[in-house]
Design an enzyme around this catalytic site. Structure first.
Site, PDB file in Angstrom:
ATOM      1  N   ARG A 126       2.185  -8.235   0.914  1.00  0.00           N
ATOM      2  CA  ARG A 126       1.408  -7.510   1.929  1.00  0.00           C
ATOM      3  C   ARG A 126       2.050  -7.574   3.315  1.00  0.00           C
ATOM      4  NH1 ARG A 126      -4.158  -6.568   3.414  1.00  0.00           N
ATOM      5  NH2 ARG A 126      -4.708  -7.451   5.435  1.00  0.00           N
TER       6      ARG A 126
ATOM      7  N   HIS B  42      -4.123   3.029   5.411  1.00  0.00           N
ATOM      8  CA  HIS B  42      -4.080   1.839   4.548  1.00  0.00           C
ATOM      9  C   HIS B  42      -4.701   2.184   3.201  1.00  0.00           C
ATOM     10  CE1 HIS B  42      -3.328  -1.450   7.633  1.00  0.00           C
ATOM     11  NE2 HIS B  42      -3.512  -0.397   8.408  1.00  0.00           N
ATOM     12  N   SER B  43      -4.652   1.218   2.277  1.00  0.00           N
ATOM     13  CA  SER B  43      -5.448   1.315   1.049  1.00  0.00           C
ATOM     14  C   SER B  43      -5.876  -0.111   0.698  1.00  0.00           C
ATOM     15  CB  SER B  43      -4.630   1.931  -0.098  1.00  0.00           C
ATOM     16  OG  SER B  43      -3.620   1.052  -0.542  1.00  0.00           O
TER      17      SER B  43
ATOM     18  N   GLU C 116      -8.837   4.013   5.012  1.00  0.00           N
ATOM     19  CA  GLU C 116      -8.562   3.302   3.749  1.00  0.00           C
ATOM     20  C   GLU C 116      -8.621   4.304   2.610  1.00  0.00           C
ATOM     21  OE1 GLU C 116      -7.720   0.200   3.210  1.00  0.00           O
ATOM     22  OE2 GLU C 116      -8.334  -0.945   4.997  1.00  0.00           O
TER      23      GLU C 116
ATOM     24  N   GLU D 276       0.842  -1.204   0.000  1.00  0.00           N
ATOM     25  CA  GLU D 276       0.000   0.000   0.000  1.00  0.00           C
ATOM     26  C   GLU D 276       0.880   1.259   0.000  1.00  0.00           C
ATOM     27  OE1 GLU D 276      -2.462  -0.802   3.420  1.00  0.00           O
ATOM     28  OE2 GLU D 276      -3.334  -2.589   2.507  1.00  0.00           O
TER      29      GLU D 276
HETATM   30 ZN   LIG Z   1      -3.744  -2.365   4.638  1.00  0.00          ZN
END
Ligand SMILES: [Zn+2]
Length: 438
Positions: free
Chosen positions: A245, A318-319, A392, A191
């Site tokens: 991730r 986050h995204s 997000e 991200e």
């Molecule tokens: Zn995340």
């Protein structure tokens, strides 16, 4: 300029010489639309049963019937057959996702090599993403240039030994024990827009101080730009690794297989591993062999503990998802003070909408996303922060996770508009802090 162009050509030729674009070579992205309730149900069922075959890129709990799906060449025919049978329309959005990733990684490397960051040259720009060492160098540079207002501290090391640094931003009045807004980024390695936004926010608070002085009267801001630097650096190596991730600490299974990394945002010791997390070390959502197994989550935990009594707002970036998630993420219940959480989240969402027209949702993690136990926002809230959010950022790029460099400036500025509004509301709503006595 010409020299840079030829360097670019060399890199490009090197890339074209490679026969494959990595593990996503030939993968396609389809935009799909369910026309009716039956179609939406069919898509939901498909998404839950076949995650190893197709990856749904935009199918959250608030799924409204349209989604993107990433599919491998060998599963494409089967996916199309299901979609046609259910009368779900689909349009090709990206014919080779692996190639797109490869182009993006190469562009990142070229931009980095053509103009690496040098300390003393001012703000980190928004024209490209930066490496972890560049971000750390920028923090040190700020500490050197603004010694009365900024303090940089080494707070720990990643599994591979990278230094985790926080920057404490004050208004320089020397008053100790102020309330604190704590922001972190880069929990999830892929991200990239998260550290980029955190770095932009630091630049605003420090280098554009006069414009934001009201945010620092009674509050200090503490920022950890990259929680998971091992993962972040790993994603910059190639298209193979771009969407990594987790952290990078290996776990050896009983059959000798080695799987790498834990999802740091499932590794906190609060309802750990109950729901929305995996006990399989090879899963993207692996909660770790035990709570706080990762040195990186220990660092965040210890920062939260040192802020007991002072920490008011915790924001973790986050995204993707375009949302302010607040507790709880461990189940479908709301904290007693959910109305405060909701109200301040809406302030952020409205500020982003006013700035750029981007729509954000505000709600509990469980309501908007589904259960995700062991996340940092639940832990921080339970530990005494008055307000905690997982923010997000919007879907961008082909997968949602990889906004092209040309999108950075727009995204970090609109997100900062939201962070600024939330910070301002917090300083007004909790002028003297709020001791929850835990
Ligand atoms: Zn995340």
């Amino acid at each position: 300029m010409l020299k840079q162009f030829f360097q670019f050509l060399l890199v490009l030729c090197g890339a074209l010489a490679l026969a494959s674009a990595g593990r996503y070579d030939g993968y396609k992205v389809y935009e799909i639309k369910a026309k009716n309730l039956a179609g939406r149900k069919a898509l939901r069922a498909l998404a839950s049963e076949v995650s190893d075959k197709y990856e749904f890129l935009t199918l959250g709990r608030n799924f409204n019937g349209s989604a993107s799906v990433l599919v491998s060449p060998e599963n494409e025919a089967a996916l199309k057959a299901v979609l046609e049978k259910q009368q779900i329309s689909h349009t090709l959005q990206n014919s080779n996702f692996g190639r797109t990733l490869q182009d993006e990684v190469l562009q990142h490397r070229m931009l980095h090599q053509s103009k690496p960051y040098a300390a003393g040259t001012g703000r980190l720009g928004t024209e490209r993403y930066h490496t972890h060492s560049e971000i750390n160098a920028y923090l040190d540079d700020l500490a050197a240039r603004y010694p009365s207002r900024v303090y940089v501290k080494i707070v720990g090391k990643s599994y591979e030994g990278r230094l985790l640094k926080t920057i404490t931003i004050t208004n320089g009045d020397g008053r100790a024990g102020k309330n604190v807004i704590f922001i972190d980024g880069g929990f999830h390695a892929n991200e990239w827009i998260s550290p980029a936004t955190v770095v932009f926010s630091i630049g605003e608070l420090v280098e554009n101080f006069e414009e934001h002085a009201e945010l620092l009267n009674d509050y200090d801001w503490i920022v950890l730009p990259v929680v998971n630097p091992d993962g972040y650096e790993y994603t910059q190596l190639s298209s193979e690794t771009r969407l990594w991730r987790k952290t990078r600490q290996p776990v050896t299974l009983s059959n000798g297989t080695v799987c790498y990394g834990t999802d740091p945002n499932r590794n906190f010791d609060f309802h750990w591993l109950e729901k929305g997390a995996s006990s399989d070390p090879c899963s993207n959502f692996y909660a770790g062999p035990r709570p706080f197994s990762e040195p990186e989550t220990v660092v965040v935990r210890d920062i939260l503990h040192t802020l007991r009594g002072r920490g008011i707002l915790y924001l973790s970036l986050h995204s993707y998802g375009s949302a302010f998630y607040y507790p709880w993420g461990w189940g479908p219940v709301l904290p007693d003070t959910w109305e405060d959480l909701h109200e301040v989240g809406v302030v952020g969402a409205e500020a982003i909408h006013a700035y750029n027209g981007t729509e954000y949702e505000v709600g509990s993690s469980t309501a908007l996303y589904g259960e995700a136990c062991g996340a940092s926002d639940d832990y921080a809230f339970n530990d005494g922060f008055a307000l905690t959010y997982t923010m997000e950022l919007p879907f961008a790029g082909s997968s949602g996770f990889e906004p092209p460099a040309s999108d950075i400036d727009r995204l970090v500025r609109e997100t900062w508009a939201g962070i600024r509004a939330v910070g301002k509301r917090v300083t007004v709503k909790y002028p003297l802090g709020r001791k929850r006595g835990r």
